[in-house]
Enzyme design. Structure first.
Site, PDB file in Angstrom:
ATOM      1  N   ARG A 183      46.260  25.143  56.032  1.00  0.00           N
ATOM      2  CA  ARG A 183      45.379  25.973  55.177  1.00  0.00           C
ATOM      3  C   ARG A 183      45.632  25.731  53.684  1.00  0.00           C
ATOM      4  NH1 ARG A 183      44.110  26.749  59.859  1.00  0.00           N
ATOM      5  NH2 ARG A 183      43.459  28.746  60.740  1.00  0.00           N
ATOM      6  N   CYS A 207      41.106  35.339  58.621  1.00  0.00           N
ATOM      7  CA  CYS A 207      42.485  35.820  58.573  1.00  0.00           C
ATOM      8  C   CYS A 207      42.910  36.020  57.125  1.00  0.00           C
ATOM      9  CB  CYS A 207      43.421  34.836  59.277  1.00  0.00           C
ATOM     10  SG  CYS A 207      43.290  34.968  61.072  1.00  0.00           S
ATOM     11  N   GLU A 241      46.223  34.202  52.858  1.00  0.00           N
ATOM     12  CA  GLU A 241      45.418  33.062  53.281  1.00  0.00           C
ATOM     13  C   GLU A 241      44.078  33.091  52.540  1.00  0.00           C
ATOM     14  OE1 GLU A 241      42.884  30.583  55.125  1.00  0.00           O
ATOM     15  OE2 GLU A 241      42.745  32.436  56.259  1.00  0.00           O
TER      16      GLU A 241
HETATM   17  N1  EPU Z   1      47.060  38.868  69.024  1.00  0.00           N
HETATM   18  C1  EPU Z   1      47.322  40.193  69.270  1.00  0.00           C
HETATM   19  N2  EPU Z   1      46.799  41.120  68.421  1.00  0.00           N
HETATM   20  C2  EPU Z   1      46.045  40.809  67.349  1.00  0.00           C
HETATM   21  C3  EPU Z   1      45.787  39.441  67.081  1.00  0.00           C
HETATM   22  C4  EPU Z   1      46.304  38.488  67.940  1.00  0.00           C
HETATM   23  O1  EPU Z   1      48.010  40.518  70.217  1.00  0.00           O
HETATM   24  O2  EPU Z   1      45.612  41.719  66.628  1.00  0.00           O
HETATM   25  C5  EPU Z   1      47.582  37.860  69.951  1.00  0.00           C
HETATM   26  C6  EPU Z   1      46.472  37.154  70.691  1.00  0.00           C
HETATM   27  O3  EPU Z   1      46.091  37.872  71.833  1.00  0.00           O
HETATM   28  C7  EPU Z   1      47.105  35.823  71.031  1.00  0.00           C
HETATM   29  C8  EPU Z   1      48.038  35.569  69.849  1.00  0.00           C
HETATM   30  O4  EPU Z   1      48.235  36.839  69.216  1.00  0.00           O
HETATM   31  O5  EPU Z   1      47.881  35.934  72.176  1.00  0.00           O
HETATM   32  C9  EPU Z   1      47.460  34.573  68.854  1.00  0.00           C
HETATM   33  O6  EPU Z   1      46.201  35.031  68.363  1.00  0.00           O
HETATM   34  P1  EPU Z   1      45.030  34.026  67.914  1.00  0.00           P
HETATM   35  O7  EPU Z   1      44.722  33.076  68.990  1.00  0.00           O
HETATM   36  O8  EPU Z   1      43.942  34.838  67.338  1.00  0.00           O
HETATM   37  O9  EPU Z   1      45.738  33.144  66.801  1.00  0.00           O
HETATM   38  P2  EPU Z   1      46.231  33.512  65.357  1.00  0.00           P
HETATM   39  O10 EPU Z   1      47.480  32.751  65.127  1.00  0.00           O
HETATM   40  O11 EPU Z   1      46.262  34.977  65.117  1.00  0.00           O
HETATM   41  C10 EPU Z   1      45.036  31.472  64.208  1.00  0.00           C
HETATM   42  C11 EPU Z   1      44.340  31.270  62.906  1.00  0.00           C
HETATM   43  C12 EPU Z   1      42.864  31.611  63.016  1.00  0.00           C
HETATM   44  C13 EPU Z   1      42.236  30.756  64.097  1.00  0.00           C
HETATM   45  C14 EPU Z   1      42.972  31.024  65.431  1.00  0.00           C
HETATM   46  C15 EPU Z   1      42.490  30.109  66.531  1.00  0.00           C
HETATM   47  C16 EPU Z   1      45.828  31.662  61.015  1.00  0.00           C
HETATM   48  C17 EPU Z   1      46.308  32.634  60.000  1.00  0.00           C
HETATM   49  N3  EPU Z   1      44.927  32.120  61.887  1.00  0.00           N
HETATM   50  O12 EPU Z   1      45.052  32.884  64.465  1.00  0.00           O
HETATM   51  O13 EPU Z   1      42.260  31.267  61.766  1.00  0.00           O
HETATM   52  O14 EPU Z   1      40.867  31.070  64.234  1.00  0.00           O
HETATM   53  O15 EPU Z   1      44.389  30.755  65.247  1.00  0.00           O
HETATM   54  O16 EPU Z   1      42.832  28.786  66.274  1.00  0.00           O
HETATM   55  O17 EPU Z   1      46.242  30.518  61.007  1.00  0.00           O
HETATM   56  C18 EPU Z   1      41.418  31.855  59.613  1.00  0.00           C
HETATM   57  O18 EPU Z   1      41.892  30.793  59.218  1.00  0.00           O
HETATM   58  O19 EPU Z   1      40.801  32.623  58.838  1.00  0.00           O
HETATM   59  C19 EPU Z   1      41.595  32.234  61.012  1.00  0.00           C
HETATM   60  C20 EPU Z   1      41.112  33.362  61.507  1.00  0.00           C
END
Ligand code: EPU
Length: 336
Positions: free
Chosen positions: A188, A237, A310
């Site tokens: 990012r 995010c 971010e």
């Molecule tokens: N989870 C929870 N509660 C929440 C959010 C997530 O329990 O409120 C759990 C999910 O169920 C899952 C794990 O945490 O088991 C990971 O969640 P997710 O797949 O949403 O991945 P993330 O790490 O939270 C990242 C990116 C997103 C991107 C997704 C999918 C960052 C900061 N975020 O989210 O990017 O869409 O992976 O690849 O890197 C963005 O850049 O704006 C963004 C939303």
């Protein structure tokens, strides 16, 4: 960013306004006054914009920022505004919007050339239709190609930087091609510097069966629908995940019990805790900022980790401030 603090007296302001009018006219670029970040960003908050320049081609955009540089007047670039929180004050610099620098996606074998204002979701759909793979994970990111390049947008195993052959950048009023290999594509974050306007790019994708690509795109979309808010006023995010940790900031904020937490018109999304969404007509940038700082404070206390934003915080005079004119370093101690 440079701060325009000297132009308090009317004649300075008039001189600057006349200069800007002339810059826009010469480059053949539309100039708008009286717009607000609340209309131009997906969070739907933020203050007035002194001047908004809206070029429609890469050439116009390069020329207009070249001319702005000669005047020494501060400017910054806004794409779809889907990753920006701008404060509520009056922003006294020129916002150059790339939204209308759309052109069309030009496919040539495994390559596609596209301008900065082109919609990223639309590009993903068109690439899939052409049987070109490499960006299908990015299909749900509601930004422009320029914004995606600027921050190396990523999702579901794809990052745009992985497939960039060249980026077109504005330098001294001209369009310069920079090889993708010369850019640092981090999580990012990229090595592009403020003051560099990204005009477009050529991506190099890989041939695959269009049905398979569409299948993967659909899968990413379903996951996104199930785990992230849609139709809400958000900037994606809000914080980065702690680098190299494999941890999800959203999951950790969720475990801290903060889903649904509110500050004025800003709410921690009940769907994904790393999304701050705004609600209602009275929502302010300072609400989202206060809530974000509350999350960071608790995160620091409970996990000993300093969360990195971010989203981009845009301050009217360079530094993001709340309505009381306070920076986060001066202590945002709204204890109500
Ligand atoms: N989870 C929870 N509660 C929440 C959010 C997530 O329990 O409120 C759990 C999910 O169920 C899952 C794990 O945490 O088991 C990971 O969640 P997710 O797949 O949403 O991945 P993330 O790490 O939270 C990242 C990116 C997103 C991107 C997704 C999918 C960052 C900061 N975020 O989210 O990017 O869409 O992976 O690849 O890197 C963005 O850049 O704006 C963004 C939303």
């Amino acid at each position: 960013m440079e701060v325009m603090s000297e132009e308090r007296n009317t004649s300075d302001v008039q001189k600057r306004d006349a200069q800007l009018e002339e810059v826009a006219r010469r480059a053949g670029v539309r100039a708008e006054r009286g717009r607000r970040f609340a209309e131009l960003t997906s969070l739907r908050v933020g203050g007035a914009i002194d001047w908004l320049f809206v070029p429609e081609t890469e050439e116009q955009a390069a020329a207009v920022v070249g001319a702005l540089e000669e005047t020494g007047i501060a400017w910054r670039v806004l794409g779809a505004g889907s990753n920006v929180l701008a404060d509520d004050r009056e922003h006294r610099y020129v916002v150059v919007s790339t939204r209308e620098v759309k052109g069309k996606a030009e496919f040539d074998g495994e390559r596609v050339s596209v301008s900065a204002g082109f919609s990223l979701p639309r590009l993903c759909v068109e690439a899939a239709r052409q049987g070109l793979s490499g960006i299908e994970g990015l299909g749900g990111i509601p930004g422009t190609v320029g914004g995606a390049l600027w921050m190396n947008a990523g999702a579901y195993g794809h990052e745009i930087g992985q497939v960039v052959e060249t980026v077109r950048v504005a330098r001294e009023g001209k369009i310069v091609e920079v090889p993708g290999g010369e850019v640092k594509w981090d999580y990012r974050h990229t090595s592009f510097k403020e003051g560099e306007l990204l005009l477009g790019c050529t991506l190099r994708l890989k041939r695959d069966d269009p049905e398979k690509i569409k299948g993967r795109m659909e899968e990413a979309k379903q996951k996104r629908f199930a785990t992230q808010p849609h139709g809400a006023r958000s900037a994606g995010c809000f914080f980065k995940n702690p680098p190299g940790s494999g941890l999800s900031t959203g999951k950790m904020i969720d475990e801290m019990g903060m889903k649904g937490e509110k500050r004025g018109g800003a709410v921690v999304s009940p769907v994904h805790a790393n999304f701050i969404v705004t609600e209602g007509e009275d929502a302010r940038a300072s609400d989202a900022y206060a809530l974000a700082e509350e999350i960071r404070e608790r995160f620091r206390r409970e996990h000993g980790v300093e969360l990195e934003y971010e989203v981009e915080l845009w301050g009217a005079d360079g530094e993001f401030k709340d309505e009381g004119g306070r920076t986060k370093d001066e202590g945002d101690t709204d204890e109500k």
